[in-house]
Motif scaffolding. Structure first.
Motif: not given
Length: 358
Positions: A322-326
């Motif tokens: 999720a952090l990577h995508q955000r």
């Protein structure tokens, strides 16, 4: 004119029905002789907020005092981890607070959340003086009450006073819920009330306790720590009188019935009930060094963290993705996300010392 009622920090009065659609209001507070004691100019922007079930307030990046004044470690790293994890588990909107002196770089860090509509930023062009616990607590109380009244008519539940190192979660087998859902921060509160045979409008808050967790190894996600203290978090304020005094818990607040908020409790009509959630059902993981903990690279060596608890460890891969995508952590499209690559990016936040302030 309408009479006012004072509840804690809140002054409440009936609002004229014929003014409900206005966007700007001038409020005069008068005594019984008609003398005006203050004027308040308020404005709103219709459509800025939507309808949500559970929202959360995000306090300022602050200074803590545990005997020695120091900055909360890795504040930007902790902030993005906390925001993303709570998004994954049901928080639908965040009210983020900044004050005069907040590092400008925080605007860039918050940008993905603000642009997506997931968060609103409220900025105060002043900052209460002092860096001790009392000043920090005062800022938290001010932001919590501001957040409560912004949430009214827009949210059912609010988490108003969690810090960015506190993660509430359900246990693996909570007795009050037949099957915990992934978005439990949205569903738990009503489900708990229903299982107890109560009505929402008769409950002002649901309270839960905290356990201190050892800090994770450098540059790892907070929730990767798997060692905690055996007992509920103790209060640092009552050490001299009672070294075993359990610290007050935090809570989920029923927005519609609350009058005023404090760090650990809600002011509302006395006829309304509170629910104390058993630690067998859910509690807060508090990832902060305790009074007797010693900082080491190996969290297992923190002498007070003797209980193995890995319930949030399963969220590490999901939170990493999720952090990577955000934030698009610098990978090429199609390149698999790894915990190592995200940890390296988070480490840049850990060592960020920005110049300039809001």
């Amino acid at each position: 004119r309408s009479p006012i009622k004072i509840h804690g920090r809140a002054i409440i009065c009936e609002w004229p029905a014929n003014e409900m659609d206005q966007t700007t209001f001038e409020v005069h507070i008068e005594d019984f002789l008609g003398n005006v004691h203050s004027k308040v100019l308020a404005s709103r922007k219709p459509g800025l907020l939507q309808q949500y079930h559970t929202v959360a307030c995000v306090r300022d990046i602050y200074v803590q005092n545990d005997g020695v004044t120091e900055d909360l470690s890795d504040p930007f790293k902790k902030l993005v981890e906390w925001l993303e994890w709570h998004t994954l588990h049901g928080i639908e909107h965040f009210f983020v607070y900044t004050f005069k002196g907040t590092p400008i770089v925080l605007q860039e860090i918050l940008s993905p959340y603000l642009k997506s509509g997931l968060a609103s930023r409220i900025h105060f062009d002043f900052h209460p003086s002092g860096s001790d616990i009392k000043s920090s607590d005062a800022r938290l109380v001010h932001t919590a009450n501001d957040c409560l009244y912004r949430a009214k008519n827009h949210a059912v539940w609010v988490l108003p006073t969690l810090n960015t190192d506190e993660y509430f979660h359900l246990t693996s087998k909570p007795s009050l819920l037949t099957r915990p859902s992934v978005d439990f921060l949205k569903t738990t509160w009503d489900a708990t009330i229903q299982r107890l045979g109560m009505q929402r409008d008769k409950v002002q808050s649901i309270i839960f306790q905290r356990y201190r967790f050892a800090q994770a190894s450098a540059n790892q996600l907070d929730i990767s720590s798997t060692w905690r203290e055996a007992s509920h978090q103790l209060s640092v304020h009552d050490e001299e009188q009672d070294p075993n005094h359990v610290a007050p818990g935090k809570y989920a607040c029923n927005v519609g019935v609350a009058w005023s908020l404090h760090i650990h409790h809600v002011e509302a009509a006395t006829c309304l009930g509170k629910i104390w959630l058993s630690s067998n059902d859910g509690f807060i993981n508090h990832y902060r060094m305790g009074q007797n903990m010693t900082s080491t690279n190996d969290s297992k060596k923190d002498k007070d963290a003797t209980i193995y608890d890995d319930i949030l460890l399963q969220d590490v891969p999901r939170l990493t993705r999720a952090l990577h995508q955000r934030f698009d952590v610098g990978h090429q499209p199609g390149t698999p996300t790894t915990a190592t690559s995200v940890s390296r990016w988070l480490s840049t936040l850990s060592h960020l010392h920005p110049k300039g302030a809001m």
